[in-house]
Design an enzyme around this catalytic site. Structure first.
Site, PDB file in Angstrom:
ATOM      1  N   CYS A  16      -2.137   9.365   2.791  1.00  0.00           N
ATOM      2  CA  CYS A  16      -1.624   8.822   1.367  1.00  0.00           C
ATOM      3  C   CYS A  16      -2.451   8.949  -0.060  1.00  0.00           C
ATOM      4  O   CYS A  16      -2.187   8.995  -1.147  1.00  0.00           O
ATOM      5  CB  CYS A  16      -1.139   7.205   1.313  1.00  0.00           C
ATOM      6  N   GLU A  46       0.861  -0.996  -0.107  1.00  0.00           N
ATOM      7  CA  GLU A  46      -0.053   0.061  -0.159  1.00  0.00           C
ATOM      8  C   GLU A  46       0.885   1.146   0.142  1.00  0.00           C
ATOM      9  O   GLU A  46       1.340   1.573   1.050  1.00  0.00           O
ATOM     10  CB  GLU A  46      -0.997   0.055   1.242  1.00  0.00           C
TER      11      GLU A  46
END
Length: 460
Positions: free
Chosen positions: A250, A216
């Site tokens: 993010c 991720e």
């Protein structure tokens, strides 16, 4: 348990988990459910300590901490406890004519010993959410939290020590050297959340053992504001998504392309929204701080790389940077080559959507994309032409909270996805099994002939 460990200690602990997995204890659905219950109870016991740790490490307020960290985890736990028995059952699949008389199933089996490496920006949620999937799938778990949020790391260790025996669930604290030592061990699956640079290191370490991974990562997530967008709502939702957690998200909007016809109005509205939601940042007690001095220095170094429309204030003593919008930024500058991961938002203008599509496609595939438009034609054009991990139309960030969607990246922004049932699937090997009948045996399957068989062509 000691907060840092030697290489030999790490090896022994990993081997202990491997031995425990071999006993088969974790394969029972009842065992998995009990471990999820123990985890939930341990979180409840330490909830106040989690709030305090998030406040100390990142200056997160209670509502922010619950919404983006603790509450998110409770939701994942509740859904997994409710659905696990159904998810764990073998899934029957269709039988083609060639296999007449047989039954075929997909069996979900655990990989074994799983390593989860968590980041610092949402240090509780991004540590525990994947662990829920790993436990539900029947794996043992080693968690390596970020050393940049030491108080959350300590509480995570206490949560694990309350909930699990170390042969099943273990937290290993320490710096980058400890992370390197952990990665030397052979795991059956590795789940990493963090930067693309470190993700490559993790992937290389996993490759030595042919260990499958979920990565991720991040990247520069674009936002497009078309001329027909609801500008007031677009500014409100972009401001919220960008400056939540001081931009240390993010999937935060990394830069904005706004149509030239509405550029000035959009800039006026987003400045208004930034102040309404976050004030000037540096003078607001509840505003999240930058995680470390080095990250604040990095962000401060971006400020001379364009014109500051508003914001730009920095308080080194409190490690805070104001919500900032910049214009006239060179696309080749470091600000536009690196993931910003902070409260700076570059804004560009465009005339045709095709310009934006080319700009995005000339760069690494982003983790998220946000498009504000009422035009279905523009929506389809962007969705069909641009590859990205996930995103929203007329919103930001909210796809991460939709547990019926997989969350993850593509290309440089990551490998694999999770959340909800997808977390269970990520940490499970799908084992296909054909169970054939012994009541009869079809002779044509054994035939060897140079003669073309129209029946075989039909059956296959």
């Amino acid at each position: 348990m000691e907060s840092t460990m030697t290489e030999s200690t790490i090896s022994n602990l990993v081997q202990t988990q491997r031995n425990f997995f071999k006993t088969g204890a974790t394969r029972s659905v009842a065992f998995r459910l009990s471990m999820l219950t123990f985890l939930k109870q341990a979180i409840e016991t330490h909830e106040e300590a989690i709030y305090e740790a998030l406040k100390t490490d990142l200056n997160k307020g209670r509502q922010d901490a619950f919404t983006t960290e603790i509450g998110f985890v409770y939701g994942e736990l509740a859904r997994m406890e409710k659905k696990l028995r159904r998810l764990a059952k073998p899934k029957r699949v269709g039988t083609p004519l060639l296999h007449i008389g047989s039954k075929s199933d997909i069996h979900y089996e655990p990989y074994g010993n799983v390593l989860v490496i968590a980041p610092w920006n949402y240090p509780f949620q991004l540590a525990v959410a994947p662990i829920i999937g790993a436990i539900a799938a029947g794996n043992t778990v080693v968690l390596k939290p970020s050393e940049l949020t030491p108080n959350v790391s300590r509480v995570l260790r206490e949560v694990f020590e309350t909930a699990f025996h170390e042969r099943f669930g273990l937290v290993i604290e320490g710096d980058a050297d400890v992370s390197s030592a952990v990665l030397e061990e052979k795991f059956d699956y590795i789940f990493f959340t963090g930067s693309t640079r470190v993700g490559k290191i993790v992937h290389q370490a996993a490759a030595k053992h042919l260990t499958p991974v979920t990565l991720e990562l991040g990247g520069k997530s674009p936002t497009i504001v078309h001329r027909d967008a609801n500008l007031k709502l677009a500014a409100k939702r972009i401001a919220w998504g960008k400056w939540l957690n001081a931009g240390q998200t993010c999937i935060a909007p990394d830069y904005v392309f706004v149509h030239e016809d509405v550029r000035e109005e959009f800039l006026r509205l987003i400045e208004k929204e930034a102040f309404a939601q976050y004030g000037n940042g540096v003078g607001v007690n509840s505003y999240v701080k930058i995680v470390s001095d080095s990250h604040l220095d990095r962000l401060s170094g971006y400020l001379p790389q364009g014109e500051i429309l508003f914001g730009g204030q920095v308080d080194a003593a409190t490690r805070k940077m104001a919500p900032t919008v910049m214009t006239d930024v060179d696309p080749e500058s470091p600000l536009m080559q690196e993931e910003i991961f902070g409260p700076i938002l570059p804004v560009y203008s465009y005339r045709e959507v095709e310009e934006v599509i080319r700009f995005i496609n000339d760069r690494d595939k982003p983790l998220a994309l946000y498009l504000f438009t009422e035009s279905e034609a523009v929506q389809h054009r962007v969705l069909d032409r641009v590859s990205f991990g996930g995103g929203c139309i007329n919103d930001t960030l909210m796809h991460v909270a939709q547990h019926n969607l997989p969350f993850g990246g593509v290309g440089g922004s990551g490998i694999g996805g999770y959340h909800g049932k997808f977390s269970f699937e990520t940490f499970s090997h799908r084992k296909g099994v054909v169970n054939n009948t012994t009541k009869f045996d079809l002779p044509f399957r054994y035939m060897r002939s140079n003669t073309d068989s129209k029946w075989m062509r039909y059956l296959l």
